[in-house]
Design an enzyme around this catalytic site. Structure first.
Site, PDB file in Angstrom:
ATOM      1  N   ASP A  37      13.567   1.520  10.211  1.00 20.50           N
ATOM      2  CA  ASP A  37      13.673   0.073  10.431  1.00 20.50           C
ATOM      3  C   ASP A  37      13.654  -0.616   9.069  1.00 20.50           C
ATOM      4  O   ASP A  37      12.596  -0.950   8.546  1.00 20.50           O
ATOM      5  CB  ASP A  37      12.525  -0.404  11.316  1.00 20.50           C
ATOM      6  N   HIS A  38      14.838  -0.807   8.481  1.00 22.09           N
ATOM      7  CA  HIS A  38      14.956  -1.314   7.122  1.00 22.09           C
ATOM      8  C   HIS A  38      15.790  -2.583   7.073  1.00 22.09           C
ATOM      9  O   HIS A  38      16.704  -2.774   7.880  1.00 22.09           O
ATOM     10  CB  HIS A  38      15.618  -0.261   6.219  1.00 22.09           C
ATOM     11  N   GLY A 106       4.419  -0.591   5.481  1.00 19.75           N
ATOM     12  CA  GLY A 106       5.630  -1.204   4.958  1.00 19.75           C
ATOM     13  C   GLY A 106       5.922  -0.899   3.501  1.00 19.75           C
ATOM     14  O   GLY A 106       5.142  -0.284   2.782  1.00 19.75           O
ATOM     15  N   GLU A 107       7.122  -1.355   3.079  1.00 21.63           N
ATOM     16  CA  GLU A 107       7.556  -1.247   1.688  1.00 21.63           C
ATOM     17  C   GLU A 107       8.031  -2.614   1.203  1.00 21.63           C
ATOM     18  O   GLU A 107       8.648  -3.372   1.952  1.00 21.63           O
ATOM     19  CB  GLU A 107       8.714  -0.243   1.534  1.00 21.63           C
ATOM     20  N   ASN A 110      11.678  -3.875   1.883  1.00 20.88           N
ATOM     21  CA  ASN A 110      12.110  -4.520   3.123  1.00 20.88           C
ATOM     22  C   ASN A 110      11.368  -5.813   3.433  1.00 20.88           C
ATOM     23  O   ASN A 110      11.925  -6.721   4.048  1.00 20.88           O
ATOM     24  CB  ASN A 110      11.916  -3.545   4.289  1.00 20.88           C
ATOM     25  N   SER A 173      -1.284   8.523   4.795  1.00 17.67           N
ATOM     26  CA  SER A 173      -1.012   9.318   3.601  1.00 17.67           C
ATOM     27  C   SER A 173      -2.270   9.835   2.929  1.00 17.67           C
ATOM     28  O   SER A 173      -2.180  10.571   1.945  1.00 17.67           O
ATOM     29  CB  SER A 173      -0.205   8.499   2.597  1.00 17.67           C
ATOM     30  N   GLY A 174      -3.445   9.450   3.420  1.00 19.33           N
ATOM     31  CA  GLY A 174      -4.676   9.888   2.771  1.00 19.33           C
ATOM     32  C   GLY A 174      -5.904   9.439   3.530  1.00 19.33           C
ATOM     33  O   GLY A 174      -5.834   8.910   4.645  1.00 19.33           O
TER      34      GLY A 174
END
Length: 324
Positions: A37-38, A106-107, A110, A173-174
Site C-alpha cells: 500500500d504505497h 509506515g515509511e 509514503n 522488527s525488534g
C-alpha cells in the site's frame, strides 16, 4: 503446515495488471495474496503506485479462494484509523471473509505527502498503538469515542460488518515493536527469517495461537544474468534495511542511498535465475525460524505470467514436498 503466498506489488505494476496477476496467482495454486500500500514506488524505475484499496476491491471479485492481505498499510497519517477500519471490513465483506488487515508504522516515502512531517520511531509506535486500539474497538461494534495523544474519534460506528472481526497482523522488527503490539494484533509480520522475533512474539503474546507471516523477494527467470540485472534495477533499495527505508522521503533518496549497491550484492541476498532449489532453500529459512506463512515477491511486472506458470508446475509442488 506452511502456506505460500504471492505478492501483488503495487510499486511495479498498474492496477489492471495487478488484478490480472491476482486471478492468475489463485489459478496457479497460491494459498494467499498480499498487497503493498504505497503512494510512491521505491525507485523511479519501478514506475507505479495505484491506490491499493481500490485494487483490493477488484481483486476480491476475481478471486474466490485465496486469503487477501495488506502488507502493509499505515493507519496513522495518510489514513485515519477509523477510515482504515471501514476499508478493512468492506474488503472483508467483498471477499466473503478472506481478508487480513496487515498494518505497520509506515515509511516517510509514503506518509510525507499529507504534509504533517515525519515523526520519530517512538512517536510512530505510539501512533500505531492508538490506531490499533481504535480499529479494534470499531471491529467490536457499537459507537466508539476516543481521545488520545495523537487521535480523536467522535461517535464513529461501522455499519457494514462481517460476522467475525477482521484479523489484524502487525509488522515488527525488534523488542520494542513486539512489546508494544503483540497484545494489540493477532499475527506477526516480518521480512527477515528471525527466529528470535517469533520466540519473543510468542512470549509476549502468552503463546496465543498466531500466524507468523514473512515475505521473500525473488527474481525467477531462465537467464540468470538478466534476472540479476532486473533485481538490481528494481530492488537494490531493499538492502538498506527497514531502519533506513522508513526514513527516506522520496525515490531520489533511495536512488542515492543505493547507488553503491552492486549486482553481486543483490545476487547474494535475492535468489535470481532459474534455480528453483535456491528459492526453496530461502523459503525453508523462514520455516525453520517458525514462520507459518511466506509470501513471494517476483521482481518485474513483465515476468509475472512466466513465473506463475513455473510456480504452478514446479515451484509450489517443491515447496509442498511433492515431486517435481
Amino acid at each position: 503446515m506452511t502456506t505460500y503466498g504471492y505478492t501483488l506489488m503495487t510499486e511495479q505494476s498498474g492496477p489492471r495488471e495487478l488484478v490480472g496477476h491476482a486471478a492468475a496467482a489463485e489459478q496457479a495454486g497460491f494459498d494467499f495474496e498480499v498487497m503493498s500500500d504505497h503512494y510512491f514506488p521505491w525507485l523511479d524505475e519501478m514506475g507505479h503506485a495505484p491506490y491499493a484499496w481500490s485494487v483490493l476491491g477488484a481483486v476480491a471479485q476475481v478471486t474466490e479462494r485465496v486469503e487477501l492481505m495488506t502488507y502493509v498499510t499505515c493507519p496513522t497519517m495518510r489514513y485515519h484509523p477509523a477510515v482504515v477500519a471501514q476499508k478493512a471490513v468492506t474488503v472483508d465483506l467483498l471477499s466473503d471473509g478472506r481478508f487480513i488487515l496487515g498494518v505497520g508504522a509506515g515509511e516517510n516515502l509514503n506518509e510525507h505527502v499529507v504534509g504533517r512531517g515525519w515523526p520519530s520511531a517512538n512517536v510512530r509506535h505510539e501512533m500505531l498503538a492508538e490506531a490499533l486500539t481504535i480499529i479494534r474497538s470499531l471491529f467490536d461494534g457499537g459507537y466508539v469515542n476516543f481521545s488520545g495523544a495523537h487521535f480523536r474519534v467522535d461517535s464513529a460506528k461501522l455499519w457494514d460488518t462481517p460476522v467475525n472481526p477482521v484479523p489484524i497482523g502487525v509488522a515488527v522488527s525488534g523488542d520494542q515493536s513486539i512489546r508494544t503490539f503483540a497484545g494489540l494484533a493477532d499475527h506477526l509480520i516480518a521480512v527477515e527469517p528471525d527466529a528470535g522475533l517469533v520466540r519473543e512474539w510468542d512470549e509476549q503474546d502468552h503463546a496465543r495461537p498466531s500466524r507468523k507471516i514473512g515475505q521473500l523477494p525473488i527474481c525467477w527467470g531462465e537467464d540468470r544474468e538478466r534476472c540479476v540485472d532486473r533485481a538490481h534495477e528494481l530492488f537494490r533499495w531493499f538492502g538498506g534495511g527497514w531502519k533506513v527505508n522508513a526514513e527516506l522521503p522520496g525515490t531520489a533518496g533511495f536512488a542515492g542511498a543505493s547507488q553503491f549497491v552492486t549486482r553481486d550484492d543483490v545476487a547474494e541476498s535475492i535468489p535470481c535465475g532459474p534455480d528453483l532449489d535456491g528459492i526453496v532453500k530461502a523459503v525453508r529459512e523462514f520455516e525453520v525460524a517458525g514462520f507459518t506463512d511466506v509470501a513471494l515477491v517476483q521482481i518485474g511486472d513483465e515476468s509475472q505470467r512466466d513465473f506463475l506458470a513455473v510456480a504452478e508446475r514446479e515451484l509450489l509442488p517443491a515447496l509442498r514436498g511433492q515431486e517435481r
